[in-house]
Design a protein around this motif. Structure first.
Motif, PDB file in Angstrom:
ATOM      1  N   ALA A  35       0.825  -1.225   0.000  1.00 30.50           N
ATOM      2  CA  ALA A  35       0.000   0.000   0.000  1.00 30.50           C
ATOM      3  C   ALA A  35       0.850   1.262   0.000  1.00 30.50           C
ATOM      4  O   ALA A  35       0.419   2.306  -0.442  1.00 30.50           O
ATOM      5  CB  ALA A  35      -0.907  -0.005   1.230  1.00 30.50           C
ATOM      6  N   HIS A  38       4.838   3.431  -2.985  1.00 29.27           N
ATOM      7  CA  HIS A  38       5.223   4.665  -3.719  1.00 29.27           C
ATOM      8  C   HIS A  38       5.880   5.686  -2.782  1.00 29.27           C
ATOM      9  O   HIS A  38       6.445   6.664  -3.238  1.00 29.27           O
ATOM     10  CB  HIS A  38       3.977   5.281  -4.372  1.00 29.27           C
ATOM     11  N   VAL A  59       2.495  13.525  -1.118  1.00 27.51           N
ATOM     12  CA  VAL A  59       1.770  14.707  -1.631  1.00 27.51           C
ATOM     13  C   VAL A  59       1.118  15.407  -0.444  1.00 27.51           C
ATOM     14  O   VAL A  59       0.528  14.737   0.426  1.00 27.51           O
ATOM     15  CB  VAL A  59       0.663  14.246  -2.617  1.00 27.51           C
ATOM     16  N   LYS A  95      -1.071   8.788   8.006  1.00 27.66           N
ATOM     17  CA  LYS A  95      -0.348   8.599   9.288  1.00 27.66           C
ATOM     18  C   LYS A  95       0.632   7.424   9.171  1.00 27.66           C
ATOM     19  O   LYS A  95       1.804   7.534   9.507  1.00 27.66           O
ATOM     20  CB  LYS A  95      -1.356   8.343  10.400  1.00 27.66           C
ATOM     21  N   THR A  96       0.121   6.311   8.664  1.00 29.96           N
ATOM     22  CA  THR A  96       1.009   5.134   8.527  1.00 29.96           C
ATOM     23  C   THR A  96       2.105   5.417   7.508  1.00 29.96           C
ATOM     24  O   THR A  96       3.265   5.075   7.707  1.00 29.96           O
ATOM     25  CB  THR A  96       0.188   3.906   8.083  1.00 29.96           C
ATOM     26  N   ALA A  97       1.718   6.102   6.441  1.00 25.71           N
ATOM     27  CA  ALA A  97       2.707   6.434   5.398  1.00 25.71           C
ATOM     28  C   ALA A  97       3.805   7.308   5.980  1.00 25.71           C
ATOM     29  O   ALA A  97       4.990   7.115   5.695  1.00 25.71           O
ATOM     30  CB  ALA A  97       2.014   7.137   4.227  1.00 25.71           C
ATOM     31  N   TYR A 384      -7.506  15.601   2.710  1.00 23.82           N
ATOM     32  CA  TYR A 384      -6.922  16.137   1.473  1.00 23.82           C
ATOM     33  C   TYR A 384      -7.985  16.840   0.638  1.00 23.82           C
ATOM     34  O   TYR A 384      -9.153  16.460   0.660  1.00 23.82           O
ATOM     35  CB  TYR A 384      -6.333  14.985   0.652  1.00 23.82           C
ATOM     36  N   ARG A 422      -9.221   6.328   0.617  1.00 26.92           N
ATOM     37  CA  ARG A 422      -8.974   4.863   0.673  1.00 26.92           C
ATOM     38  C   ARG A 422      -9.953   4.125  -0.231  1.00 26.92           C
ATOM     39  O   ARG A 422      -9.578   3.173  -0.906  1.00 26.92           O
ATOM     40  CB  ARG A 422      -9.087   4.397   2.118  1.00 26.92           C
TER      41      ARG A 422
HETATM   42  N1  LIG Z   1       0.092  12.450   1.438  1.00 24.92           N
HETATM   43  C1  LIG Z   1       0.146  11.245   0.840  1.00 24.92           C
HETATM   44  N2  LIG Z   1       0.943  11.061  -0.238  1.00 24.92           N
HETATM   45  C2  LIG Z   1       0.986   9.867  -0.854  1.00 24.92           C
HETATM   46  N3  LIG Z   1       0.270   8.785  -0.494  1.00 24.92           N
HETATM   47  C3  LIG Z   1      -0.540   8.926   0.568  1.00 24.92           C
HETATM   48  C4  LIG Z   1      -0.641  10.143   1.302  1.00 24.92           C
HETATM   49  N4  LIG Z   1      -1.521   9.960   2.310  1.00 24.92           N
HETATM   50  C5  LIG Z   1      -1.955   8.686   2.218  1.00 24.92           C
HETATM   51  N5  LIG Z   1      -1.371   8.064   1.181  1.00 24.92           N
HETATM   52  C6  LIG Z   1      -1.639   6.689   0.749  1.00 24.92           C
HETATM   53  O1  LIG Z   1      -3.023   6.449   1.019  1.00 24.92           O
HETATM   54  C7  LIG Z   1      -3.202   5.165   1.635  1.00 24.92           C
HETATM   55  C8  LIG Z   1      -3.745   5.315   3.047  1.00 24.92           C
HETATM   56  O2  LIG Z   1      -2.774   6.014   3.827  1.00 24.92           O
HETATM   57  P1  LIG Z   1      -2.440   5.572   5.333  1.00 24.92           P
HETATM   58  O3  LIG Z   1      -2.617   4.114   5.488  1.00 24.92           O
HETATM   59  O4  LIG Z   1      -1.126   6.155   5.694  1.00 24.92           O
HETATM   60  O5  LIG Z   1      -3.603   6.322   6.106  1.00 24.92           O
HETATM   61  P2  LIG Z   1      -3.810   6.317   7.677  1.00 24.92           P
HETATM   62  O6  LIG Z   1      -3.953   7.729   8.083  1.00 24.92           O
HETATM   63  O7  LIG Z   1      -2.766   5.491   8.347  1.00 24.92           O
HETATM   64  O8  LIG Z   1      -5.212   5.582   7.743  1.00 24.92           O
HETATM   65  P3  LIG Z   1      -5.850   4.869   9.016  1.00 24.92           P
HETATM   66  O9  LIG Z   1      -6.070   5.946  10.030  1.00 24.92           O
HETATM   67  O10 LIG Z   1      -7.087   4.280   8.497  1.00 24.92           O
HETATM   68  O11 LIG Z   1      -4.823   3.857   9.465  1.00 24.92           O
HETATM   69  C9  LIG Z   1      -1.819   4.506   1.625  1.00 24.92           C
HETATM   70  O12 LIG Z   1      -1.682   3.771   0.410  1.00 24.92           O
HETATM   71  C10 LIG Z   1      -0.867   5.689   1.597  1.00 24.92           C
HETATM   72  O13 LIG Z   1       0.357   5.351   0.982  1.00 24.92           O
END
Ligand SMILES: Nc1ncnc2c1ncn2[C@@H]1O[C@H](COP(=O)(O)OP(=O)(O)OP(=O)(O)O)[C@@H](O)[C@H]1O
Length: 478
Positions: A35, A38, A59, A95-97, A384, A422
């Motif tokens: 996931a 990138h 981004v 957040k995870t990213a 976003y 998502r």
């Molecule tokens: N600013 C960003 N730039 C590039 N990709 C992003 C960005 N934000 C999120 N993503 C992508 O969107 C998807 C969801 O992001 P992520 O898992 O980090 O969200 P999260 O805030 O951890 O969600 P949750 O709270 O549900 O765990 C992932 O594939 C992540 O790589």
């Protein structure tokens, strides 16, 4: 992978022989794309130390990424150990990213241990033991030692067998290994027990290895670079042929975690309490309970080695996602663990607002007790806008190697900003499948429309569940 292509013969083959066909290169293997594949880093401008609007696959989320890069700098300066950070924001806001990007920025030498909070509720191990193990995994130790080794490119690897009297068949009596360096070569006669380690590391002729003279530990360094042109894809790490004599003193740096040392030290054999001996015993499997007494023994030995300059402590990052799933007992344990001199940086993440703290009746922001919340450096992540969603989707489509027709991509971006990022990300793979079943490689508008009808997003599903609940209540009231 060496692609053997059978060239078609020039018609000399007789009609009796099956025609030789050219082996077509196998189609690009569709690998499972992770996931966050990138995301390569936080995308920080080296001049301003601020996050770029778009960089390293990231981004937007500029403030959060900039704050995360400051945390990374503090970790590098070792002024962050024992502190904790909270990434708080709506779902799919990166957040995870960001946590993974921090791990990329810190590099391989700094441990990064991801943990989902619900993992602590294991049936075999106590919650606090799971947390302590994760803490210890997140503390690295870089051990520098000078050892007598035999190092070189393997020119011969011959296990010499001998028939055993008991009639149980042949066993290996010894192992002949030829090692070559730029300056000389040597043939070694080794104990057969070393052969297991050689097989485990898949050592072949042409590899560069070193064998510790006193412990017999074998380490495969890589493939000698004289073979580099042999493969189409460099599936291996190529290293130069070692210089100097085969037998030499070599500075060896090993990265281990405190958890590795705990487990190795809890094994019965070997001299207790000597970190270099413990480090060299890391191979064998272990099934022993690690007690606090053993851990304090390790801490004492590690401190001695740090003071003597043999080892360097590398506090890493423990990433606990969905932190609202922890209960009050875990939080109490974390207060104490964070104060210990050997504590990693703990990065929490949650997408909850005010919710009940598990184990208490009280509600608190993010489901975290106020005493813990006071200790956290909180980094908010924001939803976003459509432009950011569009760019993130563009990164993902590139990472997943799919192509969208313009109208289809516009619809996907709109879905991503109106419903959820998502949800839009999850539509990419099924939309590609719809296009492929219609014989198209480029995803069309109809494919995206079809998937939005087949798959609901969270709010739609919630609405349908509430409507069903309402109808049931009306039916029961009649
Ligand atoms: N600013 C960003 N730039 C590039 N990709 C992003 C960005 N934000 C999120 N993503 C992508 O969107 C998807 C969801 O992001 P992520 O898992 O980090 O969200 P999260 O805030 O951890 O969600 P949750 O709270 O549900 O765990 C992932 O594939 C992540 O790589």
């Amino acid at each position: 992978m060496d692609m053997e292509i059978d060239e078609p013969t020039n018609g000399t083959s007789s009609s009796r022989l099956a025609p030789i066909e050219e082996v077509k290169p196998t189609p690009k293997q569709i690998k499972r794309i992770a996931a966050h594949s990138h995301v390569k880093g936080l995308g920080i401008d080296p001049e301003t130390n601020e996050a770029l609007p778009e960089g390293a696959g990231f981004v937007g989320q500029i403030a959060a990424r900039t704050a995360a890069s400051i945390i990374v700098d503090m970790i590098r300066m070792k002024s962050m150990a024992g502190r904790a950070v909270l990434l708080a924001g709506p779902p799919a806001t990166g957040k995870t990213a960001i946590a993974l990007a921090m791990s990329h920025e810190l590099g391989d030498g700094v441990p990064f241990v991801p943990l989902v909070a619900s993992e602590v509720f294991s049936s075999e191990v106590k919650k606090t033991e799971v947390l302590m193990r994760s803490f210890r995994r997140a503390i690295g130790l870089r051990v520098k030692e000078t050892k007598d080794v035999y190092e070189g490119e393997v020119t011969e690897l011959t296990p010499v067998e001998t028939s055993e009297n008991s009639g149980l068949g042949k066993t290996i009596s010894h192992l002949l290994i030829g090692l070559k360096t730029a300056k000389g070569s040597k043939q070694l006669k080794l104990d057969p027990s070393i052969y297991d380690s050689i097989l485990k590391q898949r050592v072949e002729v042409g590899d560069v290895i070193y064998i510790e003279a006193n412990s017999g530990i074998v380490k495969r360094v890589g493939r000698c670079d004289v073979y580099a042109s042999e493969f189409d894809l460099e599936a291996d790490e190529f290293v130069p042929m070692p210089k100097g004599d085969v037998r030499k003193s070599k500075d060896i740096v090993q990265n281990v975690s405190l958890h590795d040392l705990d487990l190795a030290n809890s094994r019965p054999q070997g001299r207790q309490g000597d970190v270099t001996n413990i480090v060299s015993q890391l191979m064998a499997p272990k099934k022993t309970e690690v007690t606090d007494r053993l851990r304090s023994e390790i801490n004492k030995v590690v401190n001695e080695y740090i003071e003597s300059g043999v080892a360097e402590l590398m506090p890493g990052v423990l990433f606990i996602d969905e932190v609202h799933m922890l209960d009050v007992e875990c939080f109490t344990y974390l207060y104490r663990a964070l104060e210990s001199p050997m504590a990693p940086v703990v990065v929490f993440a949650t997408n909850r607002g005010t919710t009940t703290v598990r184990g208490l009746d009280d509600k608190a922001p993010h489901g975290i007790p106020p005493e813990m919340l006071d200790r956290l450096m909180i980094i908010p992540t924001m939803k976003y806008n459509e432009e950011d969603v569009r760019k993130i989707l563009a990164h993902r489509t590139e990472a997943e190697n799919v192509q969208f027709d313009e109208k289809a991509f516009d619809l996907l971006s709109r879905v991503g900003s109106e419903k959820s990022l998502r949800y839009a990300l999850q539509l990419i793979a099924p939309a590609r499948l719809c296009a492929q079943t219609c014989g198209r490689e480029i995803i069309d508008l109809v494919d995206v429309e079809r998937c939005t009808k087949l798959f609901m997003d969270r709010s739609e599903s919630l609405q349908k569940a509430e409507e069903a609940q309402k109808r049931l209540a009306e039916k029961n009231s009649k």
